[in-house]
Enzyme design. Sequence first.
Site, PDB file in Angstrom:
ATOM      1  N   GLU A 151       3.530 -13.857  -6.054  1.00 46.06           N
ATOM      2  CA  GLU A 151       4.377 -14.456  -5.009  1.00 46.06           C
ATOM      3  C   GLU A 151       3.879 -15.812  -4.514  1.00 46.06           C
ATOM      4  OE1 GLU A 151       4.623 -11.343  -2.049  1.00 46.06           O
ATOM      5  OE2 GLU A 151       5.679  -9.998  -3.399  1.00 46.06           O
ATOM      6  N   HIS A 159      12.995  -5.651  -6.398  1.00 47.06           N
ATOM      7  CA  HIS A 159      13.285  -4.833  -5.205  1.00 47.06           C
ATOM      8  C   HIS A 159      14.722  -5.135  -4.826  1.00 47.06           C
ATOM      9  CE1 HIS A 159       9.159  -3.549  -4.721  1.00 47.06           C
ATOM     10  NE2 HIS A 159       8.756  -4.798  -4.839  1.00 47.06           N
TER      11      HIS A 159
HETATM   12  C1  XIL Z   1       3.497  -3.187  -0.787  1.00 47.82           C
HETATM   13  C2  XIL Z   1       3.124  -1.719  -0.751  1.00 47.82           C
HETATM   14  O1  XIL Z   1       4.164  -0.976  -1.322  1.00 47.82           O
HETATM   15  C3  XIL Z   1       2.855  -1.275   0.634  1.00 47.82           C
HETATM   16  O2  XIL Z   1       2.338   0.048   0.626  1.00 47.82           O
HETATM   17  C4  XIL Z   1       1.845  -2.205   1.290  1.00 47.82           C
HETATM   18  O3  XIL Z   1       1.712  -1.847   2.628  1.00 47.82           O
HETATM   19  C5  XIL Z   1       2.289  -3.637   1.181  1.00 47.82           C
HETATM   20  O4  XIL Z   1       2.520  -3.959  -0.162  1.00 47.82           O
HETATM   21  N1  XIL Z   1       5.621  -6.895  -3.592  1.00 47.82           N
HETATM   22  C6  XIL Z   1       4.396  -6.571  -4.137  1.00 47.82           C
HETATM   23  C7  XIL Z   1       3.712  -5.332  -3.721  1.00 47.82           C
HETATM   24  O5  XIL Z   1       3.933  -7.262  -5.052  1.00 47.82           O
HETATM   25  O6  XIL Z   1       2.331  -5.448  -3.762  1.00 47.82           O
HETATM   26  C8  XIL Z   1       4.151  -4.880  -2.350  1.00 47.82           C
HETATM   27  O7  XIL Z   1       3.580  -3.592  -2.118  1.00 47.82           O
HETATM   28  C9  XIL Z   1       5.654  -4.830  -2.269  1.00 47.82           C
HETATM   29  C10 XIL Z   1       6.242  -6.190  -2.518  1.00 47.82           C
END
Ligand code: XIL
Length: 576
Positions: free
Chosen positions: A144, A226
């Site tokens: 990211e 997502h």
């Molecule tokens: C999220 C986890 O699912 C949570 O449990 C944590 O609190 C925060 O991170 N993009 C990503 C992941 O690359 O690492 C993230 O995971 C969700 C969004």
Amino acid sequence: MKRALLLLFFGAALHGQALRDLAAQRGIWVGAAVNPSHFGEAPYADTLAREFSQVEPENAMKFAAIHPGPTTYAWDAADAVVNFAQAHNMAIRGHTLMWHQASGAPPWLTGLSSTDLAKALQDHISTVVGRYAGKVYAWDVVNEAFNDNGTIRSTIWSDSPGMGFTGTGHIEAALRWARAADPQALLFYNDYSAEWINSKSDAIYKMAQDFKARGVPLDGIGMQMHFTLNSPAIASIEANMKRFTDLGLQVQITELDVRLPVDSTGVATADALAAQAKIYGDIVATCLKFPKCTAVQTWGFTDRYSWVPSSYAGMGAALPFDGAYTAKPARDAMASAMQTAPAVISAAGLVNAASYAGGAVAPGEIVVLFNATYGPPALQLPTGTPATKLGAVRLLFDGVAAPLLYSKLGQVGAVVPFSVAGKTSTSVQYEYQGVGSNVLPVAVQTSLPGVFTLDASGAGAGAILNASTFGVISKDNPAKGADWLAIFATGLGATSPASADGQIYGSTLMPAVANVSVMIGNMNCRVLYAGSAPGLVAGAAQINVEVPVGVASGDQPVVVTVDGVASQPGVVVRIR
Ligand code: XIL
């Protein structure tokens, strides 16, 4: 008692094949993000091990979790994921080495100078990647790093205070440190809202082009995915996957979930679950269009444990299994896409089995088709005469099934049917379990000679015998002027009398119709015979020549020319 067992058995049969077995037939991993704290819960562990072939720790390998203090590493949770994966024969993705969120940048990094920050990240990467070298096959090295408008995100690593690089230099540095720590691991850049064509994915694409051009070690792009029911157009996702895979990069779907509006008990409507399933199926089918899309991974797998309800108010039910570990329509849509999405083949994958030259085929040419995105996971070999169906695979040329020499996922050896003779083009189609691939138009030539080589690389020592002693010509057994040699090749075209598809040649010689000439060491050879190779399958050719007297010693080039078409360069024969 017997009846109960029978019912159980039926229950299993109705449930069908596990996702991981279906994924294996497509040459992809099917993964899930996991939390080792749940491994003790039997249905969690059982469902994970049964359905998935890959895991990634949801949090356990993030910077703050694994490296909570300047000299403190906390390995237990990450090790537990690795141990679980190894015990269940699963691949492991590592996530993530450079990230801006709190769990990606613990408080102890705050206040460090740029130099110390760079040193801290380099140490972190070499320690973590080094520890899991040979275990973690792919890393989300950077997570990211771009804003949605395509600019570089302002983070502790980029400019606040940053590690002293400009532009994408911090990303490049992290990739180089990771490559140094484990030269075998695949290195990914991972992001969200960059799954389709937009400003953010354009910027990532530009970076990827630049990295490829300059040899910066980037192997793949992670597309998080997502999504909601309002997910981006699949055509745009497909176009985006195409441009990245065309660069030679892998693409992996790394964090798929499709969140739904839910009631206060976390339940979504049947309509929403059906719409969700459609998205899951479409995403899997899209990945399967690209041989370089190598994994589909969901962010968790059971609605019992998902980041969605705590991150998005009123949303939930985002994953392929419900809170009781029952398969949802989404899981079945993934399975069905894996079973029904047609294999994809491309012209670049169809080559001469001896020379690896492609672009056209000739009657009776022994060919290999690489990279079909569907097929039997294990190698299948025919017993006796080559079959035209092997491990549920067929390869059709204008509807005529070719004799198959072997078949495994992503690679099938076949003999082009002699019925293509006289045509200018043939329609090639691969088939697995009755599902046909795209139809590929391929040019037909009368001949396309390739000389077999001893190490099957297409170059180096040719597959050449002394025709009197049958000894293989090698450094230890060199040929000399006036020796008679037998050169093994394919792609000489039609024979007279005509060869039948799949026949094993007997002692009746069936010479090639075309005009065959041979040069060794740039000298013309007397060709004694060119045609059927006794004992081998129709299409395999033997060319007997006399070594020119006066040929130079050492490794000398061998070139077979058939009706003006030359065999591949780089094949040699040892001369005393
Ligand atoms: C999220 C986890 O699912 C949570 O449990 C944590 O609190 C925060 O991170 N993009 C990503 C992941 O690359 O690492 C993230 O995971 C969700 C969004």
